[in-house]
Scaffold this active site. Structure first.
Site, mmCIF file in Angstrom:
data_model
loop_
_atom_site.group_PDB
_atom_site.id
_atom_site.type_symbol
_atom_site.label_atom_id
_atom_site.label_comp_id
_atom_site.label_asym_id
_atom_site.label_seq_id
_atom_site.Cartn_x
_atom_site.Cartn_y
_atom_site.Cartn_z
ATOM 1 N N LYS A 85 7.051 -18.192 -0.463
ATOM 2 C CA LYS A 85 5.843 -19.094 -1.526
ATOM 3 C C LYS A 85 6.710 -20.301 -1.603
ATOM 4 C CE LYS A 85 4.966 -14.926 -3.935
ATOM 5 N NZ LYS A 85 4.214 -14.803 -3.873
ATOM 6 N N SER A 87 -1.050 -13.539 0.216
ATOM 7 C CA SER A 87 -0.294 -14.189 -0.989
ATOM 8 C C SER A 87 -0.302 -15.763 -0.558
ATOM 9 C CB SER A 87 0.620 -13.284 -0.968
ATOM 10 O OG SER A 87 2.137 -14.157 -0.612
#
Length: 310
Positions: free
Chosen positions: A163, A92
């Site tokens: 993230k 990711s």
């Protein structure tokens, strides 16, 4: 001058002559120090209590155990308050972070009043935003697992995610503009850190980030389940600032990738949000975003495996 008489008079005093006394005393001293060379017996015999005693020594395993315990305690304190290793199990955050990278998260980055900035790569606890609150399990097992994870010996909890911060409190984040790019507070953001070939987002959104919250996204947008996928979840996909574990500052494994996590100037031109706030965007608090999580749209399922997930 009667030299013979003088010599005779000195004779009796020769018993107390300092030089001779010194010589007389020196003999026993030498024998005492090096008596074994002369064949004499040691004055401090085997049973003499004044003889040297061998100090008792703790067993080697006990010393090793104490040293190991001290090292473990130091590492636990270090990982709890200063820096903690995390394993990257998903795609990711490619190309910034790759599968198998072990990163070191700086826990002091936001501890003294500073808060995450746009562009920071952060690890956070997604409980209440990306995953639902669940009843606590066995406390002993949880404590052991947390300790092993803190030392980098086990994967972190499944609620930990990694993230990039795209929007902070008060920001309006929109995707996409007429050129297909992300905008923050009306300014286009050129995201050079994205995975080559990935668009900024496969679905449109328009949100205003509440105070003390973060809007976060992965760098590999087509493989990231992030704030876009949790608009309808508790918290609307916004991560509370106090849930941030720390900032990912270093890649420490494998050795070939040993480096700092590169920063970005993509948000340098973004202005602060207006004092009165933005008009509420249609995506804020709206229906769940369909996202483009690639391998799954459930909470955190886009990354596979435990922790810091994508």
């Amino acid at each position: 001058m009667d030299t013979e008489a003088q010599h005779t008079e000195r004779g009796p005093s020769s018993d107390t002559d300092p030089d001779r006394d010194s010589g007389t005393e020196e003999g026993p001293r030498s024998a005492r120090v090096s008596g074994d060379s002369g064949g004499g017996e040691d004055p401090a015999g085997p049973g003499d209590p004044a003889g040297p005693e061998e100090p008792e020594r703790a067993p080697s395993w006990r010393r090793t155990a104490l040293l190991g315990a001290a090292c473990v305690a130091f590492l636990l304190l270090l990982s709890h308050f200063v820096a903690q290793p995390f394993l990257i199990p998903s795609r990711s955050m490619e190309p910034t972070l790759r599968v198998g990278d072990r990163i070191l998260v700086n826990k002091l980055a936001y501890r003294f009043g500073d808060e995450p900035h746009r562009g920071d790569v952060v690890v956070f606890d997604g409980t209440g935003s990306f995953v639902r609150e669940e009843a606590a399990g066995d406390p002993v097992t949880g404590l052991l697992r947390d300790g092993a994870a803190a030392l980098g010996l086990a994967e972190p909890a499944e609620t930990d995610f990694v993230k990039r911060v795209v929007g902070t409190g008060g920001d309006r984040v929109v995707c996409c503009d007429e050129d297909g790019r992300l905008t923050v507070n009306g300014v286009t953001v050129v995201e050079r850190y994205l995975m080559p070939g990935d668009p900024p987002s496969g679905v449109p959104f328009d949100i205003v980030v509440p105070a003390d919250r973060l809007w976060v996204m992965g760098d590999h947008r087509s493989q990231s389940s992030d704030s876009r996928d949790h608009l309808g979840s508790p918290g609307g996909g916004m991560v509370p600032v106090d849930r941030v574990v720390g900032r990912a500052d270093w890649i420490v494994w494998p050795f070939g990738r040993w480096s700092g996590v590169a920063g970005t100037d993509a948000f340098d031109a973004v202005p602060a949000p207006p004092a009165g706030g933005h008009p509420t965007g249609p995506g804020a608090g709206g229906a769940p975003g369909t996202g483009d999580g690639g391998t799954g749209g459930g909470a955190g399922s886009g990354d596979g495996g435990a922790g810091p997930r994508g």
